[in-house]
Design an enzyme around this catalytic site. Structure first.
Site, short mmCIF file in Angstrom:
data_model
loop_
_atom_site.label_atom_id
_atom_site.label_comp_id
_atom_site.label_asym_id
_atom_site.label_seq_id
_atom_site.Cartn_x
_atom_site.Cartn_y
_atom_site.Cartn_z
N GLY A 87 0.82 -1.21 0.00
CA GLY A 87 0.00 0.00 0.00
C GLY A 87 0.85 1.26 0.00
O GLY A 87 0.55 2.23 -0.72
N THR A 88 1.90 1.26 0.78
CA THR A 88 2.74 2.46 0.88
C THR A 88 3.36 2.81 -0.47
O THR A 88 3.30 3.97 -0.90
CB THR A 88 3.85 2.23 1.93
OG1 THR A 88 3.23 1.97 3.19
CG2 THR A 88 4.76 3.44 2.06
N ASN A 167 -8.47 3.92 8.02
CA ASN A 167 -7.99 2.76 8.77
C ASN A 167 -8.21 2.88 10.27
O ASN A 167 -8.27 1.88 10.97
CB ASN A 167 -6.50 2.54 8.47
CG ASN A 167 -5.70 3.82 8.48
OD1 ASN A 167 -5.99 4.75 7.72
ND2 ASN A 167 -4.73 3.90 9.35
N GLN A 195 -8.00 -0.47 2.92
CA GLN A 195 -8.91 -1.04 3.92
C GLN A 195 -10.22 -1.58 3.32
O GLN A 195 -11.00 -2.21 4.03
CB GLN A 195 -9.24 0.00 5.00
CG GLN A 195 -8.06 0.34 5.91
CD GLN A 195 -7.59 -0.82 6.77
OE1 GLN A 195 -8.28 -1.82 6.94
NE2 GLN A 195 -6.41 -0.68 7.33
N SER A 215 -3.38 -3.51 -0.93
CA SER A 215 -2.29 -4.23 -0.27
C SER A 215 -2.78 -5.60 0.16
O SER A 215 -3.90 -5.74 0.65
CB SER A 215 -1.82 -3.43 0.95
OG SER A 215 -0.82 -4.14 1.63
N HIS A 217 -1.64 -7.74 2.57
CA HIS A 217 -1.61 -8.21 3.96
C HIS A 217 -2.77 -7.69 4.81
O HIS A 217 -2.96 -8.12 5.94
CB HIS A 217 -0.25 -7.91 4.62
CG HIS A 217 -0.05 -6.50 5.06
ND1 HIS A 217 -0.28 -6.10 6.35
CD2 HIS A 217 0.37 -5.40 4.40
CE1 HIS A 217 0.00 -4.80 6.46
NE2 HIS A 217 0.40 -4.36 5.28
N THR A 253 12.66 -7.50 -10.70
CA THR A 253 12.15 -8.85 -10.89
C THR A 253 10.89 -9.06 -10.07
O THR A 253 10.83 -8.68 -8.91
CB THR A 253 13.23 -9.89 -10.49
OG1 THR A 253 14.40 -9.63 -11.25
CG2 THR A 253 12.74 -11.30 -10.72
N CYS A 341 -1.66 5.14 15.79
CA CYS A 341 -1.71 3.72 15.46
C CYS A 341 -0.32 3.12 15.33
O CYS A 341 -0.10 2.16 14.65
CB CYS A 341 -2.57 3.41 14.25
SG CYS A 341 -1.81 3.67 12.64
C1 LIG Z 1 -1.95 -0.41 5.92
C2 LIG Z 1 -2.34 0.75 5.08
C3 LIG Z 1 -1.46 1.28 4.13
C4 LIG Z 1 -0.05 0.76 3.95
O1 LIG Z 1 -0.03 -0.49 3.34
P1 LIG Z 1 1.31 -1.39 3.43
O2 LIG Z 1 1.04 -2.53 2.50
O3 LIG Z 1 1.42 -1.82 4.86
O4 LIG Z 1 2.44 -0.54 2.99
C5 LIG Z 1 -1.89 2.33 3.36
N1 LIG Z 1 -3.12 2.84 3.51
C6 LIG Z 1 -4.00 2.37 4.41
C7 LIG Z 1 -5.35 2.96 4.52
C8 LIG Z 1 -3.63 1.31 5.24
O5 LIG Z 1 -4.50 0.86 6.13
#
Ligand SMILES: *Cc1c(COP(=O)(O)O)cnc(C)c1O
Length: 410
Positions: A87-88, A167, A195, A215, A217, A253, A341
């Site tokens: 996500g970042t 989040n 989210q 993302s 995870h 890669t 958080c």
């Molecule tokens: C967790 C989160 C991110 C970051 O995602 P990562 O995969 O951990 O880098 C970005 N935006 C929101 C709203 C999140 O909850």
């Protein structure tokens, strides 16, 4: 880790206290079907998708199929999906990529005061580099003020970046409406759906979304893998340089096992979206009822109704969120607080303060974020444990004693 054809589970968990995990907005446990696919891929499909022989072809097929699954979950085309490290990175790429890719139009970006740090800090960096950023305020429920958004748009505005669900509070933003406004004014619209991706129905065409971050995870997939949707025709400057992967937008890669994991997590999410969501919503409402009935001087943070089904953010007056977290952890309960958080910052949450909460009230807040594996028994355990922890912390608070004394007088 991946011995003998299946992922062996560590045995040590038997000796640990039973733990209740209520921090799914921070990360989620890996789904076991996903784990199996990822492990199989790690063992067998080590090929580089850029190569021509059979190992490469096999890996290429896996990347292709995952891209298809991710695209279909949001109504996008396969070519519009780029795999990133999470996500970042997707947020950085969207915000900075669009800003630098459209510099001939202007140097003004619009975002909001409640974004994730991945977007906020990308905006801050742009400000240092000569861009202007307007952070649109939110109302007391944490909803972006559309009138303020309208007013902020200028001829030199190149991007609006506003998240789908927050989040910390779970409040869902009027993304379709924002997309409509952006489209009307010819401004590119990015939304961070980390989210909501796989939890809430998303269609990039119906919602006028030009770019979208996701993302794995946060969705029972592996860490370190994500995606960025980029609508065909949107101009974007790449941030890193290298080979030809991901249309040269994101060279390097491919993380094939990660990509496989994201695809599998997205597939399962699509399959379970409605049923899983309803189950989690019932559990969350059970938790909120239990908290409301048993604890006084609290407030719900976030929109009462238009909110992610798994998220419950509550302020407890006269206590510190951090001490509540530690008190609950003693009982095996894992939750987050309203202090940014993070575990290494004591700043009150920028989201809660943007909604008008005082720093003290923001400090005394907890975020419960549930997942599909939580049970009624777990929630009931929390409902009976939490009031005791809150009461114990309050009994040590000078503010609380003062409050009780004042009440006795009147
Ligand atoms: C967790 C989160 C991110 C970051 O995602 P990562 O995969 O951990 O880098 C970005 N935006 C929101 C709203 C999140 O909850």
């Amino acid at each position: 880790m991946c011995r003998g054809g299946s992922c062996a589970r560590p045995q040590e968990t038997e000796f640990k206290m039973k733990r209740i995990y209520l921090d799914h907005n921070a990360t989620t446990p890996l789904n076991s079907e996903v784990a199996d696919e990822v492990c199989r891929c790690l063992r067998e499909d080590f090929g580089n998708p850029q190569t021509l022989y059979s190992y490469g072809k096999d890996a290429r097929k896996l990347v292709h199929d995952s891209r298809e699954t991710v695209a279909s979950l949001i109504g996008a085309k396969r070519e519009e999906i780029i795999f990133t490290s999470g996500g970042t990175e997707s947020d950085n790429m969207a915000v900075r990529g669009v800003a630098y890719g459209n510099i001939n139009k202007g140097r003004h970006v619009i975002s909001s005061s409640i974004e994730h740090h991945a977007v906020l800090e990308s905006c801050r960096a742009l400000e240092k580099e000569g861009f202007e950023v307007t952070y649109v305020p939110v109302d007391e429920n944490g909803v972006v003020r559309l009138d303020e958004l309208q007013k902020a748009i200028r001829p030199d505005t190149v991007l609006i970046s506003i998240m789908h669900a927050n989040n910390e509070t779970g409040t869902i933003q009027p993304v379709s409406e924002i997309g409509r406004i952006a489209r009307e004014k010819g401004v590119i619209f990015h939304t961070d759906t980390v989210q909501t991706f796989g939890k809430v129905k998303i269609n990039v065409d119906e919602m006028n979304i030009d770019l979208l971050s996701a993302s794995a995870h946060k969705l029972h997939g592996p860490k370190g893998i994500g995606a960025l949707y980029i609508r065909k025709g949107i101009r974007l400057k790449n941030l890193i340089f290298g080979g030809h992967q991901e249309r040269k937008m994101r060279p390097g890669t491919h993380n094939v096992p990660g990509i496989v994991g994201l695809g599998k997590a997205a597939e399962i999410a699509a399959r379970d979206m409605e049923g899983g969501g309803n189950k989690v919503l019932l559990l969350r409402e059970r938790l909120w009822e239990g908290i409301k009935t048993n604890i006084s001087h609290i407030r719900l943070n976030g929109h009462p109704a238009v909110r992610l089904h798994n998220t419950l953010n509550v302020s407890f007056e006269f206590v510190e969120g951090e001490s509540l977290i530690l008190g609950l952890d003693d009982q095996g309960i894992c939750v987050a607080s309203g202090s940014a958080c993070t575990s290494d910052s004591l700043e009150p949450s920028h989201v809660l303060t943007a909604m008008g909460l005082s720093p003290e009230i923001a400090h005394g807040s907890l975020r419960f974020s549930l997942g599909r594996n939580n049970t009624e028994e777990e929630i009931d355990f929390v409902i009976q444990a939490l009031p005791k922890v809150v009461e114990r912390m309050r009994s040590m608070s000078p503010l609380y004693r003062e409050f009780l004394k004042k009440q006795g007088k009147t």
